[in-house]
Design a protein around this motif. Sequence first.
Motif, PDB file in Angstrom:
ATOM      1  N   ALA A  37       0.822  -1.213   0.000  1.00  0.00           N
ATOM      2  CA  ALA A  37       0.000   0.000   0.000  1.00  0.00           C
ATOM      3  C   ALA A  37       0.853   1.258   0.000  1.00  0.00           C
ATOM      4  O   ALA A  37       0.507   2.260  -0.613  1.00  0.00           O
ATOM      5  N   ALA A  38       1.999   1.186   0.700  1.00  0.00           N
ATOM      6  CA  ALA A  38       2.845   2.374   0.802  1.00  0.00           C
ATOM      7  C   ALA A  38       3.401   2.792  -0.553  1.00  0.00           C
ATOM      8  O   ALA A  38       3.735   3.957  -0.773  1.00  0.00           O
ATOM      9  N   ALA A 226     -13.356   9.669   3.045  1.00  0.00           N
ATOM     10  CA  ALA A 226     -12.980   8.322   3.479  1.00  0.00           C
ATOM     11  C   ALA A 226     -11.758   7.821   2.718  1.00  0.00           C
ATOM     12  O   ALA A 226     -11.536   8.180   1.552  1.00  0.00           O
ATOM     13  N   PHE A 227     -10.992   6.977   3.395  1.00  0.00           N
ATOM     14  CA  PHE A 227      -9.834   6.327   2.796  1.00  0.00           C
ATOM     15  C   PHE A 227     -10.161   4.870   2.498  1.00  0.00           C
ATOM     16  O   PHE A 227     -10.845   4.199   3.275  1.00  0.00           O
ATOM     17  N   SER A 228      -9.639   4.365   1.389  1.00  0.00           N
ATOM     18  CA  SER A 228      -9.880   2.985   0.994  1.00  0.00           C
ATOM     19  C   SER A 228      -9.121   2.015   1.881  1.00  0.00           C
ATOM     20  O   SER A 228      -8.142   2.371   2.557  1.00  0.00           O
ATOM     21  N   LYS A 229      -9.575   0.776   1.893  1.00  0.00           N
ATOM     22  CA  LYS A 229      -8.931  -0.288   2.655  1.00  0.00           C
ATOM     23  C   LYS A 229      -7.483  -0.464   2.184  1.00  0.00           C
ATOM     24  O   LYS A 229      -7.206  -0.439   0.986  1.00  0.00           O
ATOM     25  N   ALA A 233      -1.683   3.386   7.676  1.00  0.00           N
ATOM     26  CA  ALA A 233      -2.183   4.069   8.872  1.00  0.00           C
ATOM     27  C   ALA A 233      -1.514   5.423   9.053  1.00  0.00           C
ATOM     28  O   ALA A 233      -2.154   6.380   9.520  1.00  0.00           O
ATOM     29  N   ALA A 234      -0.233   5.527   8.667  1.00  0.00           N
ATOM     30  CA  ALA A 234       0.483   6.796   8.818  1.00  0.00           C
ATOM     31  C   ALA A 234      -0.162   7.883   7.968  1.00  0.00           C
ATOM     32  O   ALA A 234      -0.268   9.045   8.393  1.00  0.00           O
ATOM     33  N   TRP A 239      -3.809  12.870   7.933  1.00  0.00           N
ATOM     34  CA  TRP A 239      -5.018  13.578   7.517  1.00  0.00           C
ATOM     35  C   TRP A 239      -5.947  13.830   8.708  1.00  0.00           C
ATOM     36  O   TRP A 239      -6.601  14.866   8.780  1.00  0.00           O
ATOM     37  N   GLN A 240      -6.020  12.870   9.619  1.00  0.00           N
ATOM     38  CA  GLN A 240      -6.859  13.072  10.805  1.00  0.00           C
ATOM     39  C   GLN A 240      -6.336  14.222  11.664  1.00  0.00           C
ATOM     40  O   GLN A 240      -7.127  15.019  12.187  1.00  0.00           O
ATOM     41  N   ARG A 241      -5.025  14.316  11.814  1.00  0.00           N
ATOM     42  CA  ARG A 241      -4.452  15.427  12.579  1.00  0.00           C
ATOM     43  C   ARG A 241      -4.717  16.758  11.885  1.00  0.00           C
ATOM     44  O   ARG A 241      -5.046  17.757  12.544  1.00  0.00           O
TER      45      ARG A 241
END
Length: 286
Positions: A37-38, A226-229, A233-234, A239-241
């Motif tokens: 994913a990275a 929303a973010f895809s599966k 997590a980083a 984005w949450q911060r």
Amino acid sequence: MRTAMLADLNCRYSTYRQMAALLLGVCLGLISLPTPAADAEFRILTTEEPPANYTVGNEITGITTDVVNDLRARLGEKTPIEIQPWSRVQQTAQLRPNVLIFTLGRTPERVAMGLTFIGPITTRKHMVYKRTDSYLKVDNFEDITLHNLIVGGMRGDWRTKLMKDHGARVDEAVTHAASLKLLMRGRIDLIAISDMELKVDAALAGVSPDKLTPAFVISEAPAFIAFSKGTPAATINRWQRAFAEFQASDVPAKLAKKWGRVLGEPMGYAPDKGFYLTATEAGITR
């Protein structure tokens, strides 16, 4: 003696060949492994659904678009926003990691897809509208199916699925504006849309909002980005911060005033609701 040497050489050659084949298989297997994913390309996708996200000329604008752009600026994120039909946006998010999509409700099906939600960005009253000159008496889903009425809905939208789940006949379109045009031509009987979307979509369809009246409220529900599966997590944490910083700033109040002027409706903002229309009449926001 010579025969024995040749046999030994053939045996060694066969062994080396097997080892080489094994190593080649391992290498090919490593090459064919899914990309982590990275390493997947980060993409930001949205669709035509004003006033949350839509295009004016060549520019992508909207309430949620403004929020996403604020977060991009805080993060120094240069990835462009792509606009596509909503069904394609959802399909991409279902198949690929590292994809941010907006604007969408949090439904059980989308949670099952493994999406991670950030928000709420907006809270809207989702309603079934009819033409003001219509004599139809529609108070609930049962009335729709009882009279075999056709409801206009956006393809891939949760409200469209809800109508189908209740047994209603649904005419699916790419945009709400397209459904509004069909409604005014008498091709469909009703449309499922929210209070926040109605005025902008009516303008895009060349329809006066006075030509439409609420039949009944489906629900009041929040909408998110929303973010895809499989998104790292980083990435989500960053984005949450940034979203927490956005909420603590004066930007939400400024955007509420801006979009209140655009919609011609007073708009408020609260962290637990996002942006919402504040004017109500008889329990129904018009």
